[in-house]
Design a protein around this motif. Structure first.
Motif, PDB file in Angstrom:
ATOM      1  N   LEU A   1      53.742  39.002  42.665  1.00  0.00           N
ATOM      2  CA  LEU A   1      52.581  39.649  42.044  1.00  0.00           C
ATOM      3  C   LEU A   1      51.374  39.454  42.940  1.00  0.00           C
ATOM      4  O   LEU A   1      51.174  38.377  43.483  1.00  0.00           O
ATOM      5  CB  LEU A   1      52.300  39.022  40.666  1.00  0.00           C
ATOM      6  N   VAL A   2      50.581  40.525  43.096  1.00  0.00           N
ATOM      7  CA  VAL A   2      49.317  40.425  43.825  1.00  0.00           C
ATOM      8  C   VAL A   2      48.191  40.634  42.823  1.00  0.00           C
ATOM      9  O   VAL A   2      48.230  41.552  42.007  1.00  0.00           O
ATOM     10  CB  VAL A   2      49.228  41.467  44.969  1.00  0.00           C
ATOM     11  N   ILE A   3      47.209  39.748  42.871  1.00  0.00           N
ATOM     12  CA  ILE A   3      46.038  39.848  41.998  1.00  0.00           C
ATOM     13  C   ILE A   3      44.818  40.056  42.886  1.00  0.00           C
ATOM     14  O   ILE A   3      44.598  39.296  43.827  1.00  0.00           O
ATOM     15  CB  ILE A   3      45.857  38.558  41.168  1.00  0.00           C
ATOM     16  N   ILE A   4      44.052  41.113  42.584  1.00  0.00           N
ATOM     17  CA  ILE A   4      42.811  41.318  43.321  1.00  0.00           C
ATOM     18  C   ILE A   4      41.653  41.328  42.341  1.00  0.00           C
ATOM     19  O   ILE A   4      41.780  41.794  41.209  1.00  0.00           O
ATOM     20  CB  ILE A   4      42.815  42.621  44.164  1.00  0.00           C
ATOM     21  N   ALA A   5      40.531  40.808  42.780  1.00  0.00           N
ATOM     22  CA  ALA A   5      39.331  40.780  41.943  1.00  0.00           C
ATOM     23  C   ALA A   5      38.807  42.197  41.768  1.00  0.00           C
ATOM     24  O   ALA A   5      38.913  43.027  42.677  1.00  0.00           O
ATOM     25  CB  ALA A   5      38.269  39.895  42.588  1.00  0.00           C
ATOM     26  N   ALA A   6      38.254  42.467  40.606  1.00  0.00           N
ATOM     27  CA  ALA A   6      37.731  43.808  40.312  1.00  0.00           C
ATOM     28  C   ALA A   6      36.529  44.150  41.180  1.00  0.00           C
ATOM     29  O   ALA A   6      36.194  45.323  41.345  1.00  0.00           O
ATOM     30  CB  ALA A   6      37.363  43.907  38.836  1.00  0.00           C
ATOM     31  N   ASP A   7      35.890  43.135  41.748  1.00  0.00           N
ATOM     32  CA  ASP A   7      34.673  43.400  42.524  1.00  0.00           C
ATOM     33  C   ASP A   7      34.881  43.425  44.042  1.00  0.00           C
ATOM     34  O   ASP A   7      33.929  43.322  44.792  1.00  0.00           O
ATOM     35  CB  ASP A   7      33.560  42.416  42.148  1.00  0.00           C
ATOM     36  N   VAL A   8      36.135  43.613  44.499  1.00  0.00           N
ATOM     37  CA  VAL A   8      36.345  43.786  45.944  1.00  0.00           C
ATOM     38  C   VAL A   8      35.979  45.221  46.330  1.00  0.00           C
ATOM     39  O   VAL A   8      35.891  46.093  45.468  1.00  0.00           O
ATOM     40  CB  VAL A   8      37.803  43.469  46.399  1.00  0.00           C
ATOM     41  N   SER A   9      35.794  45.463  47.617  1.00  0.00           N
ATOM     42  CA  SER A   9      35.389  46.798  48.063  1.00  0.00           C
ATOM     43  C   SER A   9      36.500  47.820  47.809  1.00  0.00           C
ATOM     44  O   SER A   9      37.681  47.474  47.741  1.00  0.00           O
ATOM     45  CB  SER A   9      35.065  46.768  49.560  1.00  0.00           C
ATOM     46  N   ASP A  10      36.103  49.073  47.678  1.00  0.00           N
ATOM     47  CA  ASP A  10      37.076  50.157  47.445  1.00  0.00           C
ATOM     48  C   ASP A  10      38.082  50.239  48.586  1.00  0.00           C
ATOM     49  O   ASP A  10      39.263  50.502  48.364  1.00  0.00           O
ATOM     50  CB  ASP A  10      36.350  51.498  47.283  1.00  0.00           C
TER      51      ASP A  10
ATOM     52  N   MET B   1      45.216  47.275  49.757  1.00  0.00           N
ATOM     53  CA  MET B   1      46.143  46.411  49.032  1.00  0.00           C
ATOM     54  C   MET B   1      47.082  47.236  48.141  1.00  0.00           C
ATOM     55  O   MET B   1      48.278  46.985  48.093  1.00  0.00           O
ATOM     56  CB  MET B   1      45.389  45.373  48.202  1.00  0.00           C
ATOM     57  N   HIS B   2      46.515  48.229  47.434  1.00  0.00           N
ATOM     58  CA  HIS B   2      47.338  49.073  46.566  1.00  0.00           C
ATOM     59  C   HIS B   2      48.403  49.809  47.376  1.00  0.00           C
ATOM     60  O   HIS B   2      49.567  49.849  46.978  1.00  0.00           O
ATOM     61  CB  HIS B   2      46.469  50.078  45.798  1.00  0.00           C
TER      62      HIS B   2
END
Length: 101
Positions: free
Chosen positions: A38-47, A53-54
């Protein structure tokens, strides 16, 4: 909100147990080698970072979720990070369950 706190607690546990990788480059490498569940990214990273990552997770068929903020994630693991890869399948499954509710 309670489930979010449980996920943050689990992130701290996974960190102490050595079951996660953190940071963009390290996580990308782990995704490519199939080491993360699983990869978790913060909602406030750059587009741009979100897209990179997606796309990578889609290519390697790795689940990815957006969760909380960099500040929350950093506090939970004790390091300044906005991208985390969970290496343990059990931790990953439980976190996804909690995030879904």
């Amino acid at each position: 909100m309670e489930n979010n706190q449980k996920v943050l607690n689990m992130l701290g546990l996974a960190m102490r147990a050595g079951k996660l990788v953190s940071g963009e480059e390290t996580t990308l490498k782990a995704v490519k080698s199939g080491d993360v569940s699983l990869v978790i990214i913060a909602a406030d990273v750059s587009d741009n970072t979100k897209k990179k990552m997606h796309d990578k997770c889609l290519t390697y068929d790795t689940p990815i979720v957006m969760f909380m903020t960099k500040a929350h994630i950093s506090h939970a693991i004790g390091r300044s990070r906005s991208i985390i890869g969970i290496k343990d399948r059990g931790f990953a499954r439980k976190m996804r369950e909690l995030m879904a509710n």
